[in-house]
Motif scaffolding. Structure first.
Motif, mmCIF file in Angstrom:
data_model
loop_
_atom_site.group_PDB
_atom_site.id
_atom_site.type_symbol
_atom_site.label_atom_id
_atom_site.label_comp_id
_atom_site.label_asym_id
_atom_site.label_seq_id
_atom_site.Cartn_x
_atom_site.Cartn_y
_atom_site.Cartn_z
ATOM 1 N N ARG A 71 55.224 29.796 43.945
ATOM 2 C CA ARG A 71 54.565 30.237 42.742
ATOM 3 C C ARG A 71 53.622 29.049 42.530
ATOM 4 O O ARG A 71 52.686 29.168 41.895
ATOM 5 C CB ARG A 71 55.204 30.701 41.825
ATOM 6 N N ALA A 135 60.030 44.226 40.424
ATOM 7 C CA ALA A 135 59.497 44.714 39.113
ATOM 8 C C ALA A 135 59.871 45.924 38.614
ATOM 9 O O ALA A 135 59.496 46.585 37.791
ATOM 10 C CB ALA A 135 57.815 44.848 39.223
ATOM 11 N N ASP A 288 51.563 35.972 42.400
ATOM 12 C CA ASP A 288 51.012 37.387 42.391
ATOM 13 C C ASP A 288 49.393 36.972 42.856
ATOM 14 O O ASP A 288 49.007 35.995 42.824
ATOM 15 C CB ASP A 288 51.274 37.776 40.711
ATOM 16 N N TYR A 289 48.988 38.227 42.632
ATOM 17 C CA TYR A 289 47.400 38.208 42.959
ATOM 18 C C TYR A 289 46.733 37.487 42.113
ATOM 19 O O TYR A 289 46.742 37.395 40.935
ATOM 20 C CB TYR A 289 46.858 39.670 42.712
ATOM 21 N N ASP A 290 45.892 36.684 42.652
ATOM 22 C CA ASP A 290 44.907 35.952 41.939
ATOM 23 C C ASP A 290 43.715 35.771 43.040
ATOM 24 O O ASP A 290 44.210 35.156 44.088
ATOM 25 C CB ASP A 290 45.417 34.650 41.596
ATOM 26 N N ALA A 291 42.575 36.183 42.566
ATOM 27 C CA ALA A 291 41.456 36.131 43.482
ATOM 28 C C ALA A 291 41.486 34.948 44.297
ATOM 29 O O ALA A 291 41.461 34.591 45.407
ATOM 30 C CB ALA A 291 40.030 36.431 42.959
ATOM 31 N N ARG A 292 41.278 33.666 43.627
ATOM 32 C CA ARG A 292 41.101 32.448 44.463
ATOM 33 C C ARG A 292 42.201 32.036 45.047
ATOM 34 O O ARG A 292 42.161 31.464 46.194
ATOM 35 C CB ARG A 292 40.941 31.154 43.300
ATOM 36 N N THR A 311 44.134 48.491 46.051
ATOM 37 C CA THR A 311 44.300 48.053 44.640
ATOM 38 C C THR A 311 43.834 46.619 44.694
ATOM 39 O O THR A 311 43.018 46.102 44.017
ATOM 40 C CB THR A 311 45.510 48.189 44.105
ATOM 41 N N MET A 315 40.568 44.870 43.509
ATOM 42 C CA MET A 315 40.456 43.481 42.347
ATOM 43 C C MET A 315 39.533 42.422 43.089
ATOM 44 O O MET A 315 38.874 41.914 42.333
ATOM 45 C CB MET A 315 41.787 42.913 42.319
ATOM 46 N N ARG A 318 35.943 43.103 42.348
ATOM 47 C CA ARG A 318 35.572 42.879 40.951
ATOM 48 C C ARG A 318 35.066 41.075 40.713
ATOM 49 O O ARG A 318 34.270 40.801 40.300
ATOM 50 C CB ARG A 318 36.736 43.171 39.958
ATOM 51 N N ALA A 319 36.126 40.559 41.698
ATOM 52 C CA ALA A 319 35.887 39.043 41.430
ATOM 53 C C ALA A 319 34.808 38.536 42.407
ATOM 54 O O ALA A 319 34.029 37.679 41.797
ATOM 55 C CB ALA A 319 37.234 38.299 42.017
ATOM 56 N N LEU A 328 32.910 32.234 45.673
ATOM 57 C CA LEU A 328 34.485 31.932 45.707
ATOM 58 C C LEU A 328 34.844 32.109 47.222
ATOM 59 O O LEU A 328 35.411 31.275 47.864
ATOM 60 C CB LEU A 328 35.095 32.993 44.883
ATOM 61 N N VAL A 516 40.518 50.883 39.614
ATOM 62 C CA VAL A 516 41.295 49.722 40.507
ATOM 63 C C VAL A 516 42.720 50.409 41.028
ATOM 64 O O VAL A 516 42.806 49.890 42.197
ATOM 65 C CB VAL A 516 41.618 48.344 39.564
ATOM 66 N N ALA A 517 43.621 50.772 40.284
ATOM 67 C CA ALA A 517 44.963 51.087 40.843
ATOM 68 C C ALA A 517 44.983 52.414 41.613
ATOM 69 O O ALA A 517 46.095 52.861 42.123
ATOM 70 C CB ALA A 517 45.689 51.301 39.875
ATOM 71 N N PRO A 551 57.552 47.386 35.011
ATOM 72 C CA PRO A 551 56.234 47.296 34.861
ATOM 73 C C PRO A 551 55.745 48.170 36.231
ATOM 74 O O PRO A 551 54.796 48.925 36.320
ATOM 75 C CB PRO A 551 55.504 45.833 35.264
ATOM 76 N N ARG B 33 52.896 35.107 32.314
ATOM 77 C CA ARG B 33 52.644 36.111 33.388
ATOM 78 C C ARG B 33 54.290 36.115 34.085
ATOM 79 O O ARG B 33 54.501 37.360 34.128
ATOM 80 C CB ARG B 33 51.728 35.840 34.465
ATOM 81 N N GLU B 37 56.860 39.365 33.151
ATOM 82 C CA GLU B 37 56.789 39.999 34.368
ATOM 83 C C GLU B 37 55.629 40.876 34.015
ATOM 84 O O GLU B 37 55.643 42.068 34.312
ATOM 85 C CB GLU B 37 58.094 41.309 34.218
ATOM 86 N N ASP B 39 52.432 42.161 35.691
ATOM 87 C CA ASP B 39 51.928 42.329 37.200
ATOM 88 C C ASP B 39 50.361 42.198 37.063
ATOM 89 O O ASP B 39 49.924 42.140 36.105
ATOM 90 C CB ASP B 39 52.538 43.690 37.943
ATOM 91 N N SER B 40 49.783 42.375 38.445
ATOM 92 C CA SER B 40 48.310 42.121 38.202
ATOM 93 C C SER B 40 47.613 42.887 37.520
ATOM 94 O O SER B 40 46.316 42.601 37.034
ATOM 95 C CB SER B 40 47.662 42.251 39.763
ATOM 96 N N LEU B 41 47.947 44.347 37.311
ATOM 97 C CA LEU B 41 47.411 45.116 36.663
ATOM 98 C C LEU B 41 47.334 44.864 35.251
ATOM 99 O O LEU B 41 46.510 44.976 34.386
ATOM 100 C CB LEU B 41 47.697 46.612 36.667
ATOM 101 N N ASP B 42 48.837 44.445 34.762
ATOM 102 C CA ASP B 42 48.963 43.980 33.274
ATOM 103 C C ASP B 42 47.942 42.877 33.013
ATOM 104 O O ASP B 42 47.467 42.941 32.162
ATOM 105 C CB ASP B 42 50.433 43.547 32.942
ATOM 106 N N ASP B 60 36.788 36.333 36.923
ATOM 107 C CA ASP B 60 38.207 36.052 37.477
ATOM 108 C C ASP B 60 38.568 34.866 38.024
ATOM 109 O O ASP B 60 39.605 34.507 38.000
ATOM 110 C CB ASP B 60 37.895 37.001 39.016
#
Lengths: 596, 81
Positions: A71, A135, A288-292, A311, A315, A318-319, A328, A516-517, A551, B33, B37, B39-42, B60
């Motif tokens: 992380r 999760a 977790d997901y993060d574009a960069r 999904t 995302m 969008r970025a 990017l 998105v989802a 979640p 985050r 917990e 998640d990426s949608l949250d 972003d």
């Protein structure tokens, strides 16, 4: 429906494993595919041997098996040699606890190196591995531990405290809880993973393993009732290996990243097993997901084959929209990337084309499910892509479209089904059983297993159409199961949790389309008499469901509805809720309560 | 915008997305985050809500600056000057 086809005119830098689709289909046999694997000295077949030990024995000991990005962005590597020793330690650890053949070992972990040790060490010990998504909330975790007869759970102190500790008393079969990292001292009834690992010997001889021995248990959701535990056997590795060669085009020199969490079948079959059996270097991202972050990992780790989900791609779209600017992605060197595939839910055509324009590579959608254990239908490296189509059946896979009955599922008359011969006609996707990773049953639920077949076909529950050239196009689910962010969610599980709330009389849960989802989980609830529908209650219900379900499963929207549509037998009609939500015609209402 | 207002706004945005979040117990430098917990949608929803409430356009690429209450509030303050 006409869409721009993406041709593959330019010669790829790497010759695809599957160069000629028709020829591969004609020549492929599963018995030949079986010969590609090494086997145990006594002729047995064990996934962990194929994925780890045999490579270390064949000179790949120093090759990096896992490149783990934490992380906090720290990068560490695990070689095949080290993975052999770690998994041996874990197998010895299990044995020292008296855990053996067929016993169920569950993981509830993030994507840390210990997860890979636990998974492969369990398989080495011929115990059965059941991964849980971290999760999940306490309800889904408890239910799966119980349904799957968990004897061992490998988790962290934080996850244990949050999701298991309160429920431990109701899980008498759960004998051992192994805590990865610190915190064991404060948690009654747990053992230290790290402590036991360091005490365990680092060599282990894999016991005789039959190809038909149970290896993996993956829970999946149905329309009604409890989650179903799909049973997979060691022989599944034959299919993991063969399909990763044909559909993901894995080559020995690839650096491979599957973004799916091993808590789900994709992250297990193609995030752990298939790439390791191919002897590749696998990128594991704990974050977790993060574009960069994702572009950085693709670039810095020199990822060449990337398997991700719609999904996530949406995302990224969008970025970094197709219209640009591309700053990017261009700020990282993505030149190693040569093949991108996606699975989990239908990939919209825009995402395929986005890949081509922004990353320089189109995205190859493919299709399979927990029960099939491996990719069944795919767009291939050497073949044109029809954006929006899931592709064509893999070598060794026989698929068809079955005529639908009134309930939307395949029509079965006197035990017989009817295949749809005409192109572009909707029907239920069905597969001819017989490939090695086909599930062997739902644990303790033979009735539901039997109900998955008709007339020699496995019924997938997905509606598709096949065009005149044999390409399959996803239409929707034939039942009420919700596909959200690539995960299958059973509405019944969500409804049951909501009904536990004192204010709720009844609940109906559907998937509401989301850009998105794919779908998000939306719940409609009716309240008990005298309870007022207020925004506070709405928040309270959302919080209540999330606490219990986590979640990954909890509804993201709740609407109050005192007149939930119901059948005469009193069942909430999700189909109608969905039609209402989407403003669609509601169809035949004759079974509806109150209609005449 | 004052920093205290921005901080409240961030807390509210989190609460809207994660209704059971104990935002009062969240430390200014906790990586929310992970703690909550999300998640990426949250997280995507959080960004949308925060953007809507503050009127700040959030790209972003700005998201690495939205990891704690503290840096999120700083971000909002810096962009509403």
């Amino acid at each position: 429906m006409h869409r721009e086809t993406i041709s593959k005119d330019t010669a790829p830098g790497v010759t695809p494993n599957l160069a000629d689709y028709d020829r591969a289909r004609a020549e492929f046999t599963w018995s030949q595919a079986r010969t590609a694997l090494a086997r145990l000295p006594d002729g047995g077949l064990n996934i962990a041997h194929e994925a780890v030990d045999r490579h270390a024995a064949a000179g790949l000991s120093d090759k990096v098996a896992l490149t783990c990005v934490s992380r906090g962005d720290a990068v560490s590597t695990v070689t095949y040699g080290e993975l052999t020793r770690r998994t041996a330690r874990f197998a010895n650890l299990l044995r020292s606890l008296g855990v053996g053949h067929g016993d169920r070992v569950f993981t509830l972990l993030g994507r840390c190196p210990e997860l890979y040790t636990a998974v492969l060490g369990t398989l080495k010990n011929t115990s059965v591995l059941c991964p849980l998504f971290s999760a999940f909330g306490p309800d889904p975790v408890e239910q799966r531990l119980r349904l799957g007869d968990a004897r061992v759970l490998v988790t962290t102190a934080a996850l244990y405290r949050r999701k298991v500790a309160d429920r431990r008393a109701s899980l008498p079969g759960l004998e051992h809880v192994l805590i990865v990292g610190p915190g064991t001292e404060e948690l009654v009834g747990t053992l230290s993973f790290d402590g036991l690992m360091s005490a365990a010997p680092d060599t282990f001889t894999i016991p005789p393993t039959s190809p038909e021995d149970m290896a993996l248990l993956h829970f999946t959701s149905g329309t009604t009732g409890a989650p179903k535990g799909a049973v997979h056997v060691h022989e599944a590795v034959v299919a993991h290996y063969a399909t990763a060669a044909s559909a993901l085009d894995l080559h020995p020199e690839d650096v491979y990243w599957c973004t799916a969490d091993p808590g789900w079948v994709t992250g297990m079959s193609y995030g752990i097993i298939a790439p390791l059996v191919h002897g590749l270097t696998v990128v594991v991202d704990e974050g977790d997901y993060d574009a960069r972050r994702w572009y950085r990992i693709l670039g810095e780790q020199r990822v060449s084959v990337w398997y991700t989900a719609p999904t996530a791609l949406r995302m990224l779209m969008r970025a970094t929209p197709r219209e640009g600017p591309y700053d990017l992605p261009r700020s990282y060197d993505l030149s190693a990337l040569r093949f991108i595939a996606s699975v989990g839910e239908p990939l919209n055509p825009e995402a395929v084309v986005w890949g081509r324009d922004v990353l320089g590579l189109p995205v190859h959608d493919n299709w399979w499910q927990t029960e099939t254990g491996c990719i069944m239908i795919a767009n291939f490296a050497a073949c044109e892509i029809r954006p929006g189509s899931m592709g064509r059946p893999l070598p060794g896979v026989e698929a068809t479209v079955l005529k639908q009955g009134e309930d939307g599922r395949a029509m079965v008359t006197d035990g017989r089904v009817t295949e749809v011969d005409s192109p572009d006609v909707e029907g239920e996707l069905a597969l001819r059983p017989g490939w090695p990773s086909m599930f062997r049953g739902y644990l303790h639920d033979n009735e539901r297993y039997e109900a998955s077949f008709a007339d020699g076909w496995y019924l997938t529950g997905d509606l598709v159409r096949r065009d005149a050239d044999g390409w399959y196009w996803f239409v929707g689910r034939a039942d009420d199961v919700i596909k959200s962010a690539g995960h299958l969610i059973g509405p019944f599980e969500v409804e049951s949790a909501l009904m536990e709330h004192a204010a709720v009389a009844e609940a109906g849960v559907i998937g509401r389309p989301d850009p998105v989802a794919g779908n998000i989980v939306k719940a409609f609830v009716s309240l008990r008499p005298g309870i007022e529908a207020t925004p506070d209650l709405q928040r309270d219900l959302l919080a209540f469901a999330r606490r219990r379900l986590g979640p990954a499963v909890a509804p993201r929207e709740i609407a109050f509805d005192q007149d939930l549509p119901k059948t005469r037998s009193g069942k909430v009609m999700r189909r109608l809720l969905r039609a209402r939500e989407l403003g669609l015609p509601t169809g035949d209402l004759s079974t509806l309560e109150g209609s005449s | 915008m004052k920093r205290t207002e921005a901080l409240d706004m961030v807390r509210e945005a989190i609460s809207q997305v994660i209704p059971d979040a104990d935002v009062a117990a969240l430390g200014p430098d906790d990586a929310f985050r992970d703690v909550l917990e999300m998640d990426s949608l949250d997280f995507l929803s959080f960004v949308e809500v925060l953007s809507e409430r503050s009127g700040v356009r959030i790209e972003d690429d700005d998201t690495p600056r939205l990891t704690t209450l503290s840096d999120s509030a700083d971000f909002v303050v810096a962009h509403t000057q």
